[in-house]
Design a protein around this motif. Structure first.
Motif, PDB file in Angstrom:
ATOM      1  N   ARG A  20       6.793   6.044  21.203  1.00 18.30           N
ATOM      2  CA  ARG A  20       7.942   6.079  20.283  1.00 18.30           C
ATOM      3  C   ARG A  20       9.209   6.479  21.031  1.00 18.30           C
ATOM      4  NH1 ARG A  20       6.723   9.504  15.228  1.00 18.30           N
ATOM      5  NH2 ARG A  20       6.958  11.299  16.603  1.00 18.30           N
ATOM      6  N   PRO A 174       7.252   3.712  10.416  1.00 18.37           N
ATOM      7  CA  PRO A 174       7.287   2.414  11.087  1.00 18.37           C
ATOM      8  C   PRO A 174       6.435   1.386  10.352  1.00 18.37           C
ATOM      9  CG  PRO A 174       6.869   4.184  12.659  1.00 18.37           C
ATOM     10  CD  PRO A 174       6.764   4.784  11.289  1.00 18.37           C
ATOM     11  N   PRO A 176       4.639  -1.596  11.578  1.00 14.83           N
ATOM     12  CA  PRO A 176       4.273  -2.377  12.763  1.00 14.83           C
ATOM     13  C   PRO A 176       4.000  -3.836  12.424  1.00 14.83           C
ATOM     14  CG  PRO A 176       2.420  -1.050  12.027  1.00 14.83           C
ATOM     15  CD  PRO A 176       3.595  -0.637  11.195  1.00 14.83           C
ATOM     16  N   GLU A 177       4.315  -4.695  13.372  1.00 17.19           N
ATOM     17  CA  GLU A 177       3.977  -6.100  13.195  1.00 17.19           C
ATOM     18  C   GLU A 177       2.493  -6.281  13.474  1.00 17.19           C
ATOM     19  OE1 GLU A 177       6.367  -8.759  15.405  1.00 17.19           O
ATOM     20  OE2 GLU A 177       8.267  -7.942  14.655  1.00 17.19           O
ATOM     21  N   SER A 263       0.574   3.535   8.408  1.00 23.35           N
ATOM     22  CA  SER A 263       1.637   2.553   8.628  1.00 23.35           C
ATOM     23  C   SER A 263       1.076   1.138   8.676  1.00 23.35           C
ATOM     24  CB  SER A 263       2.411   2.877   9.903  1.00 23.35           C
ATOM     25  OG  SER A 263       1.570   2.838  11.036  1.00 23.35           O
TER      26      SER A 263
END
Length: 352
Positions: A20, A174, A176-177, A263
């Motif tokens: 991060r 976040p 995330p993809e 997430s």
């Protein structure tokens, strides 16, 4: 005239803080130095300069506390007579004196936050989830210019003081993809164990799968307990490089309350049964309870019994997945960089 730098302290527990910090450092429009005990991390690919500090740990099983009978109430970890701690703080003090930073971000450390303040440097303290209302955390937050949280305000622990909330800048969780997002749900249940936890037990998983035999159960992560007979609807996959396809197909996810799992579930808007694992300051418990209060997850404080599993799964299937999906916030890194930069700008402008 060059702008004064930002020091970004990275905690040495796990790789998540480092990853991060690297992303945020790259997004900041000021010079940045990443600071911490960085052994074991791939610092050669760091996007900015690195200051490696001596390790301050005295024991292999380090939990962030020194076990001292007498210690200043504002500190968690202040061992006396430790040469490595003295060398660590000396090296940080030398860097501060030489570099004259506009701001030091601490992700995370009460002691580094207070030490930087003693060195007359403004700080921005990262706050993790959980009930961090003990004296050391409160004093670190009080000493900082502001507090930065990598979760949305909706996931605040119920006992967080109002003044801490008011001082907090929420960068958000976040999103995330994750690959596999276009696959159709197939009715399966996905159980995820993260790297930071204890993993699962085959006996427990077999019990759950037998209790809900009309669903396929897929398990990612470490599982222990031998090679006993398993029901045909239980599938163990171990570590997988890309959990995306499994997540995409699942109709319901069962997992802990760690940032990575939550997430990922939010990113794909999946119905979620949260079984928080033991962590300091009730980090996962507080998050799980907050999710449940929002109607975004089912909170299970312990692993359900065989007779409880059908009801737990039924309750999970009744959840509106849009509620947890709304908590994922794309652009967290860019937002955090903007927040950090703004705090540094204000601190620098205020300097005599």
């Amino acid at each position: 005239m060059s702008r004064r730098p930002i020091g970004y302290y990275v905690h040495h527990q796990g790789a998540g803080h480092w990853q991060r910090a690297c992303l945020i450092a790259e997004a900041l429009d000021r010079p940045v130095t990443l600071i911490g005990t960085l052994a074991g991390l791939d610092t050669g690919k760091a996007p900015v300069p690195v200051l490696d500090l001596p390790d301050d740990r005295l024991l292999t099983a380090f939990d962030g506390r020194d076990g001292a009978a007498d210690r200043p109430e504002a500190l968690h970890y202040a061992p006396v007579g430790a040469d490595n701690v003295r060398a660590r703080m000396g090296r940080l003090a030398a860097w501060i004196t030489e570099s004259d930073p506009a701001l030091i971000v601490t992700d995370v450390s009460v002691e580094i936050t207070l030490f930087a303040r003693l060195m007359s440097v403004p700080t921005l303290a990262v706050r993790l989830s959980g009930n961090r209302t003990d004296t050391p955390h409160r004093e670190a937050f009080r000493s900082a210019e502001a507090v930065l949280a990598f979760f949305p305000p909706e996931l605040e622990a119920a006992g967080t003081p109002d003044w801490v909330r008011a001082k907090t800048l929420y960068a958000g969780m976040p999103a995330p993809e994750i690959s596999g997002g276009t696959a159709l749900e197939d009715g399966s249940i996905l159980v995820i164990y993260g790297r930071g936890g204890a993993g699962g037990q085959i006996a427990d998983l077999a019990q759950a799968a037998r209790a809900v035999p009309d669903r396929s159960w897929h398990v990612l992560g470490p599982v222990e307990g031998g090679t006993g007979q398993r029901p045909s609807n239980l599938h163990l996959h171990g570590w997988v490089a890309d959990p995306g396809p499994h997540l995409a197909r699942a109709t319901l996810v069962v997992g802990g309350g760690g940032d990575g799992v939550v997430s990922a579930v939010a990113a794909q808007a999946k119905r979620f049964v949260c079984l928080p694992e033991p962590r300091a300051f009730d980090e996962q418990v507080a998050k799980s309870e907050a999710l449940a209060a929002l109607g975004a997850a089912i909170h299970c404080p312990t692993w359900p019994t065989a007779s409880e599993w059908p009801g737990v799964i039924a309750a999970g299937l009744r959840l509106d997945p849009a509620r947890i999906g709304a908590l994922g916030q794309p652009g967290t890194v860019a937002r955090a960089a903007r927040l950090i930069g703004a705090v540094a700008d204000r601190a620098e402008a205020r300097r005599p």
